[in-house]
Each structure stands twice: as C-alpha cells, then as structure tokens.
Motif scaffolding. Structure first.
Motif, PDB file in Angstrom:
ATOM      1  N   UNK A   6      17.800 -12.616  -0.329  1.00  0.00           N
ATOM      2  CA  UNK A   6      17.278 -11.927   0.846  1.00  0.00           C
ATOM      3  C   UNK A   6      15.970 -11.225   0.498  1.00  0.00           C
ATOM      4  N   UNK A   7      15.949 -10.600  -0.681  1.00  0.00           N
ATOM      5  CA  UNK A   7      14.728  -9.896  -1.076  1.00  0.00           C
ATOM      6  C   UNK A   7      13.550 -10.866  -1.176  1.00  0.00           C
ATOM      7  N   UNK A   8      13.830 -12.038  -1.742  1.00  0.00           N
ATOM      8  CA  UNK A   8      12.790 -13.059  -1.864  1.00  0.00           C
ATOM      9  C   UNK A   8      12.289 -13.504  -0.495  1.00  0.00           C
ATOM     10  N   UNK A   9      13.203 -13.678   0.436  1.00  0.00           N
ATOM     11  CA  UNK A   9      12.802 -14.101   1.779  1.00  0.00           C
ATOM     12  C   UNK A   9      11.991 -13.023   2.483  1.00  0.00           C
ATOM     13  N   UNK A  10      12.404 -11.767   2.278  1.00  0.00           N
ATOM     14  CA  UNK A  10      11.631 -10.668   2.869  1.00  0.00           C
ATOM     15  C   UNK A  10      10.238 -10.579   2.252  1.00  0.00           C
ATOM     16  N   UNK A  11      10.166 -10.790   0.930  1.00  0.00           N
ATOM     17  CA  UNK A  11       8.856 -10.797   0.253  1.00  0.00           C
ATOM     18  C   UNK A  11       7.940 -11.841   0.901  1.00  0.00           C
ATOM     19  N   UNK A  12       8.506 -13.034   1.084  1.00  0.00           N
ATOM     20  CA  UNK A  12       7.700 -14.129   1.655  1.00  0.00           C
ATOM     21  C   UNK A  12       7.290 -13.793   3.094  1.00  0.00           C
ATOM     22  N   UNK A  13       8.235 -13.267   3.868  1.00  0.00           N
ATOM     23  CA  UNK A  13       7.939 -12.924   5.265  1.00  0.00           C
ATOM     24  C   UNK A  13       6.842 -11.859   5.335  1.00  0.00           C
ATOM     25  N   UNK A  14       6.984 -10.813   4.519  1.00  0.00           N
ATOM     26  CA  UNK A  14       6.026  -9.703   4.601  1.00  0.00           C
ATOM     27  C   UNK A  14       4.654 -10.084   4.053  1.00  0.00           C
ATOM     28  N   UNK A 121      11.287  -9.897  14.068  1.00  0.00           N
ATOM     29  CA  UNK A 121      10.682 -11.195  13.736  1.00  0.00           C
ATOM     30  C   UNK A 121      11.390 -11.835  12.546  1.00  0.00           C
ATOM     31  N   UNK A 122      11.727 -11.004  11.556  1.00  0.00           N
ATOM     32  CA  UNK A 122      12.423 -11.544  10.390  1.00  0.00           C
ATOM     33  C   UNK A 122      13.840 -11.998  10.760  1.00  0.00           C
ATOM     34  N   UNK A 123      14.545 -11.149  11.519  1.00  0.00           N
ATOM     35  CA  UNK A 123      15.920 -11.496  11.890  1.00  0.00           C
ATOM     36  C   UNK A 123      15.959 -12.748  12.767  1.00  0.00           C
ATOM     37  N   UNK A 124      14.906 -12.942  13.564  1.00  0.00           N
ATOM     38  CA  UNK A 124      14.846 -14.155  14.393  1.00  0.00           C
ATOM     39  C   UNK A 124      14.799 -15.398  13.501  1.00  0.00           C
ATOM     40  N   UNK A 125      14.040 -15.294  12.406  1.00  0.00           N
ATOM     41  CA  UNK A 125      14.001 -16.410  11.435  1.00  0.00           C
ATOM     42  C   UNK A 125      15.375 -16.642  10.830  1.00  0.00           C
ATOM     43  N   UNK A 383      10.650  -2.156   7.362  1.00  0.00           N
ATOM     44  CA  UNK A 383      11.200  -3.478   7.722  1.00  0.00           C
ATOM     45  C   UNK A 383      12.276  -3.881   6.713  1.00  0.00           C
ATOM     46  N   UNK A 384      11.983  -3.677   5.436  1.00  0.00           N
ATOM     47  CA  UNK A 384      12.985  -4.003   4.399  1.00  0.00           C
ATOM     48  C   UNK A 384      14.257  -3.182   4.608  1.00  0.00           C
ATOM     49  N   UNK A 385      14.071  -1.886   4.881  1.00  0.00           N
ATOM     50  CA  UNK A 385      15.222  -0.992   5.046  1.00  0.00           C
ATOM     51  C   UNK A 385      16.064  -1.389   6.261  1.00  0.00           C
ATOM     52  N   UNK A 386      15.418  -1.586   7.403  1.00  0.00           N
ATOM     53  CA  UNK A 386      16.180  -1.859   8.622  1.00  0.00           C
ATOM     54  C   UNK A 386      16.829  -3.245   8.578  1.00  0.00           C
ATOM     55  N   UNK A 387      16.129  -4.205   8.003  1.00  0.00           N
ATOM     56  CA  UNK A 387      16.712  -5.540   7.877  1.00  0.00           C
ATOM     57  C   UNK A 387      17.968  -5.506   7.008  1.00  0.00           C
ATOM     58  N   UNK A 388      17.827  -4.877   5.857  1.00  0.00           N
ATOM     59  CA  UNK A 388      18.974  -4.785   4.950  1.00  0.00           C
ATOM     60  C   UNK A 388      20.113  -3.978   5.559  1.00  0.00           C
ATOM     61  N   UNK A 389      19.780  -2.942   6.302  1.00  0.00           N
ATOM     62  CA  UNK A 389      20.817  -2.121   6.926  1.00  0.00           C
ATOM     63  C   UNK A 389      21.568  -2.927   7.983  1.00  0.00           C
ATOM     64  N   UNK A 390      20.818  -3.649   8.812  1.00  0.00           N
ATOM     65  CA  UNK A 390      21.464  -4.462   9.852  1.00  0.00           C
ATOM     66  C   UNK A 390      22.384  -5.501   9.213  1.00  0.00           C
ATOM     67  N   UNK A 391      21.917  -6.140   8.135  1.00  0.00           N
ATOM     68  CA  UNK A 391      22.734  -7.174   7.497  1.00  0.00           C
ATOM     69  C   UNK A 391      23.951  -6.570   6.801  1.00  0.00           C
ATOM     70  N   UNK A 392      23.762  -5.406   6.179  1.00  0.00           N
ATOM     71  CA  UNK A 392      24.903  -4.726   5.555  1.00  0.00           C
ATOM     72  C   UNK A 392      25.967  -4.422   6.608  1.00  0.00           C
TER      73      UNK A 392
END
Ligand code: ZN
Ligand code: ZN
Length: 410
Positions: A6-14, A121-125, A383-392
């Motif tokens: 997930x971190x790698x995907x977020x890195x690429x997205x950002x 945008x990330x979660x849509x992906x 974005x990293x925080x909220x994405x990870x929080x939603x997925x958690x």
C-alpha cells in the motif's frame, strides 16, 4: 493488501498527484468562500471527482457534497472535510493569497478539502482494482465555521448507515509529519446565553415600590455563576462568563427592564447536555426573592468532540504505518469548538490534529489569523493518513490499545 505494498502504491500515486493537489489547494486558497456560499468550491470538487469516474452528490443548498467510493456489503466508513473559509482579511504575502476582500482560508479548510480529494482519487483507483472490501463515503461539509454544516449533512442522510467516521484539522503548533491524537474529548462546547429581566420601575427614592431591577440583575450576574459552580462537577470546567450587561438610562430612575449576555463553555459532554435546564432552574431561584420576571434565551453552539477509543487506535495504527513510528504525538483538549462533534453524537469516530508547522521556518502560526499558512507537505501526509485510516477501518483490524504495530491488511 500488505502494508508495504500500500505504501508503494501511495508513493506512486502521490509522485503523480502531489503537484496537482498543491495547485488545487492554492486555487481554493485564492478563492475562499464563506459558510453556505461555497458554490465554486463545491463545483470544483465535484468536477474533479466526476473526472475520476466517481458520482458526487451535491447537497440541496448547492454547497457541500457527498461521494461514495467502492461497493459491496462490507463496512461503510466516512471521511469528512470542511470546505468553508473565514470572514477575515488575508494578511499573507504569498502568491496564492486570497483574492476576495474580507475572506480567507485561515482555518486550513482548503487543506482539509484537498487532502480528502486526494484520498478520494487514490481510493477510486483501489476500488477500480477491486481492492476495497467495503465503501468509503467522502463528506465535503459546508459551513463548519457557522457552525451548522454538520447538521445540514446529517439532515440529508450524510451519515446514515455509516459505521465509523474520521476527520482531521490542521494544527500549526505541531510539526509537519506528526499527528496529534487523543481519546475522549478533544474540543470543547461553547453556547450563548441571554437573560432578560423585567419588573415595575420607578424613582430610586422609592425602591420598595419597584422591583429594584438593577440590584436584582446584579444579584443574577454574581449569584448565578457562583451557584452553577457548586452544582456541576468541577472537572467538567463548565463556566458561565458574562460579556454584556445593560439596564437603565438615568442615575435616579429604576428601569423596568435589563439584559445580560454571556457564554457557557464546557469540557464535558454530559455537563453540556444538562447545562440549559440547570441554569434555568438556578436563574428562577436567584430571581424569585426580588419580584422580577427573568427569562433565558439559550443558544446551543456545538458539543465537545468526543473521540472513540477504538477509532483513535485505528488512526494511531494508520499513522504509524503511513508515516512511521514516531509520528503520533499526544494532544490536549482545546477550548475551541468544532462541529464534527455532531457526527460523534450519533456514530463512533475520531478527529485528529495534523501537524502543519514547518520545522525549518521556526514560525508558529495560529488558526483564525490572517497570517495563517501551512507547510504544504502536510497535504500528501494527510492523504497517506486518511487513506490508511479508511483502509484500517474497512479491514476492521484493531490491535490492543497501546500497541501500534505495522500490521498487514488481510
Ligand atoms: Zn475555524
Ligand atoms: Zn477549522
């Protein structure tokens, strides 16, 4: 999905999106809109979400919007940002300073909005790739500063069916890269109170033929807060403080009406709920001996934001996973108000403080000031925080309180 993946995907997205997000924030910053007038802001967000293949739904007033990502029967997690600006002058010397006289994003809501957009945008992906085991509802709430926008969202079903809700606020006293978390109350309540007194007036030579209204009003001013302090738990820090009093026009005439206005602040949710009835009863007993008529007008502000323990733990795990182990710092309950509290009266959730201070600059700004600005690295971090929080929250993985491991998703 593995945490590392997930971190790698977020890195690429950002790497792709961060520049666009910063530009989006600066555009909002240059065009701030006040509570319930966020038409342009709403349209911009809706257009960007639509371009990403999502289906935003604008609230009936035309300001604020709600958009869901994902499908299926899994949990429904809400993330909320507020989108309104403040009625004060932008005093910054920055290329993106406000172009609207008397309006400024001095509370960082442009940053909150941009973070939620980036998260969407990330979660849509992720949803397109079939990686979301439930739905995430994005709430772009109008009019936090009024306050009242949260109630508007709720009146239109904004949190119906939501299992947990998360939000954040810029904190200019915390360094960028850090997240302030606290279980239990994190903001306070502030209500307004007006007391009107009336009774027969007359000459000051004959107070016994009048209700001696100024004297009686003075008794209320001193006795009411004193009695109140003996009737509520001191730990709730419930305080009634007067800001305005008015009665009479001449030194030798007892008036027939008067008014006192003040605020009631409170750190505790239970004390806040009981405050109006208690103050009314005390007012009646203080006023009774003087033969005056006393009425009270009590205007509710917002309750305290009371963070749910499990949701704070999800935030903590997400922050550790997304930003590193040292990223979570303790934070204090503030005396400010925040209308996110209304959601937490109905469903569990948590509110975090996102560090926006630039450690290199050495400058500590304050919110609600015309000079307020943020270190824009906070956008990608948010974005990293909220994405990870939603997925958690979606994967329902909470470990024991106090442990913040870099847990894997299922
Ligand atoms: Zn504010
Ligand atoms: Zn704010």
């Amino acid at each position: 999905m593995q945490g590392r993946e997930l971190r790698g995907e977020l890195d690429a997205f950002l790497a792709e999106a961060e520049r666009e997000l910063k530009a989006f924030r600066r555009d909002l910053h240059m065009h701030p809109e006040l509570a319930f007038a966020e038409y342009r802001t709403t349209k911009l967000i809706a257009a960007r979400l639509t371009a990403a293949g999502l289906f935003p739904s604008i609230l009936p007033r035309g300001t604020g919007l709600i958009c869901e990502v994902g499908s299926g029967d899994g949990p429904l997690i809400a993330l909320r940002a507020d989108i309104d600006a403040l009625p004060l002058q932008d005093e910054k010397d920055a290329p993106y300073r406000s172009t609207v006289p008397g309006a400024c994003h001095a509370c960082g809501h442009d940053v909150h909005t941009t973070i939620l957009l980036g998260t969407a945008l990330f979660l849509a992906q992720q949803a397109d790739a079939g990686l979301l085991p439930g739905r995430v509802r994005l709430i772009f709430q109008p009019a936090e500063e009024l306050p009242g926008g949260a109630l508007e969202v709720m009146a239109h079903g904004g949190i119906t069916g939501v299992d947990r809700i998360f939000g954040l606020h810029c904190d200019p006293r915390v360094d960028v890269g850090q997240v302030g978390l606290k279980s239990g109350p994190i903001t306070s309540a502030c209500d307004k109170l007006a007391i009107r007194v009336s009774g027969p007036g007359g000459h000051t030579a004959r107070p016994h033929l009048t209700a001696d209204l100024v004297f009686a009003l003075a008794k209320i001013l001193t006795e009411l807060p004193a009695a109140l302090s003996r009737r509520v738990d001191p730990r709730s820090s419930l305080s009634l403080v007067w800001g305005r009093v008015e009665a009479g026009t001449a030194a030798n005439a007892i008036p027939d009406e008067g008014v006192a206005e003040g605020t009631v602040r409170c750190l505790d949710e239970n004390a806040w709920h009981s405050a109006p009835d208690l103050i009314k009863a005390l007012l009646e007993s203080v006023a009774a001996p003087y033969g005056i008529e006393a009425t009270m007008e009590y205007t509710r502000g917002v309750p305290p934001v009371v963070n749910d323990d499990a949701c704070v733990q999800m935030f903590a795990e997400a922050a550790a996973r997304a930003l590193g182990d040292g990223s979570v710092v303790p934070t204090q309950q503030s005396l400010g108000g925040e209308d996110f509290a209304w959601y937490l009266e109905s469903i569990p959730g948590a509110f975090a403080r996102l560090g926006t201070r630039s450690p290199e600059s050495g400058v500590t700004y304050d919110i609600h000031q015309g000079t307020f600005d943020v270190d824009e690295r906070a956008i990608a971090i948010g974005v990293r925080l909220m994405t990870n929080t939603a997925l958690t929250a979606l994967f329902g993985q909470v470990t024991e309180p106090g442990s913040v491991p870099l847990a894997q998703h299922a």
